[in-house]
Design an enzyme around this catalytic site. Sequence first.
Site, mmCIF file in Angstrom:
data_model
loop_
_atom_site.group_PDB
_atom_site.id
_atom_site.type_symbol
_atom_site.label_atom_id
_atom_site.label_comp_id
_atom_site.label_asym_id
_atom_site.label_seq_id
_atom_site.Cartn_x
_atom_site.Cartn_y
_atom_site.Cartn_z
ATOM 1 N N CYS A 115 0.838 -1.198 0.000
ATOM 2 C CA CYS A 115 0.000 0.000 0.000
ATOM 3 C C CYS A 115 0.884 1.265 0.000
ATOM 4 O O CYS A 115 1.778 1.392 -0.827
ATOM 5 C CB CYS A 115 -0.953 -0.034 1.189
ATOM 6 S SG CYS A 115 -2.282 1.189 1.105
ATOM 7 N N ASP A 119 -10.002 -4.604 -5.101
ATOM 8 C CA ASP A 119 -9.455 -3.620 -4.161
ATOM 9 C C ASP A 119 -10.200 -2.297 -4.271
ATOM 10 O O ASP A 119 -10.245 -1.686 -5.336
ATOM 11 C CB ASP A 119 -7.967 -3.412 -4.454
ATOM 12 C CG ASP A 119 -7.228 -2.726 -3.308
ATOM 13 O OD1 ASP A 119 -7.866 -1.962 -2.570
ATOM 14 O OD2 ASP A 119 -6.015 -2.966 -3.162
ATOM 15 N N HIS A 149 -8.396 -5.528 -0.898
ATOM 16 C CA HIS A 149 -7.148 -5.000 -0.344
ATOM 17 C C HIS A 149 -6.650 -5.846 0.832
ATOM 18 O O HIS A 149 -5.497 -6.301 0.845
ATOM 19 C CB HIS A 149 -7.392 -3.561 0.116
ATOM 20 C CG HIS A 149 -6.144 -2.791 0.400
ATOM 21 N ND1 HIS A 149 -5.424 -2.148 -0.579
ATOM 22 C CD2 HIS A 149 -5.485 -2.539 1.559
ATOM 23 C CE1 HIS A 149 -4.387 -1.537 -0.054
ATOM 24 N NE2 HIS A 149 -4.406 -1.759 1.254
#
Length: 431
Positions: A224, A377, A406
Amino acid sequence: MSVYDLDASSVAEATQKLMLSGTRLFAEYFNIYANVYSKVNFLNFFDKVYEDWLKISDVEFDKHLRTEQFISTFNEYVESCIELHAAMERMGYPVLLINDLIDEYLGATMMLSHVPVRPYNTAHEVVYKRGDKCLLHYGSSPKYKTPILIVYAPINRYHIMDLSESKSVVKSLISGGFDVFLLDWGEQRNNNLTITDYVNYIDESIEEIKKLTRVDKVTLFGYCWGGVLSVMYASSQGKKVKNLLLQAVPVDFDKDSSILAEWARKFPIDKYVDEFKEMDGHILNLGFLMRSPTRYAFDKYAKFMQRIDDEKFVENFIRVERWLYDTPDVPGEFFRQFIKDLYQKNLLVQNKMKLNGKVSDLKMIDMPVLSIIGVKDDLAHPASSIPFMDLVSSKDKKLIQFPSGHVGLCVSSAAYSDLWPQVIKWLQERS
């Protein structure tokens, strides 16, 4: 009229604005729910009604929360909060106490995040520390020479990478024969930290790993926002990176069509940071919930109750909840720069991002690259991650698009049976 009277008047006026803007924001959500209920056929069986309600809710929230009208109302509310906070400070009100009370209230709405659960941590030791930043080393007898450094997102905690005995990215890497290190950002109390400071922490960690392992290069694994920082580092310090592994990493922020990205592009970041100095972790948590209260504040708990007799499921569910709502306060200057330079200006893919006075050029990335993307995601949209593969000079590069969200990349059973064995094999062949 005295200065005190003027300040008292400004507090009253700001309070009124906050109440009005809060009412308008509530009305936006009320209208969404009204649209949803007008489209649900309540004559079907309950299971079908519930399924339709969720699907229609997803569509309506996704459509409405990204409109100019909603974002304008949302920003009006944020700015009224800023104005009231400033007025109260001028009056000498105990704003820190008020902030704590708000934090307690928000924490109370996330009840399962406080449920005691047996902690899980793969055995490790702290091998380097600077302030509250720690470099963790997981005990192992590695088969492969190249160590791995995991760089996690500063807006979360790293524990999702090591959730439980059966769902641990860290343990999977160790079992694959790797020497694993992880950069723990800690509490991040210094509000003056910038993106450059975070990238420099990565460099310090790599230098320490080189000393400990007597190698010249490491595999850099970024998740991320930690992956964004890893990309910046690899573009400027590529000689120290043997392989670059990315998980759910947005790069072309103009193509990130997630709701949070839409909000970030219009968010009054300068006003917010100038007033509050940091981004409160509970506010970030609230933002995640606001994307779809039906999905994130109701449905997941309904599914939890359906499997409440499954001890292992319950334990892992609560661990994920504790991770979700244990968001740290994020340094103001770092958060300001990340929102402005990336979400609002999209400097990284334009090769205009500056680190230590130098431009970050993605073409300088020529090491083997593996990018893992969650097709579902909704935090780092796949469309923002895919372009990275065409922006680097690497000849050896692979993109894995996995049917997950995610968080599912770290916690789903499918990820550990189908995804991580692929990742381990790719790393073994290059380490």
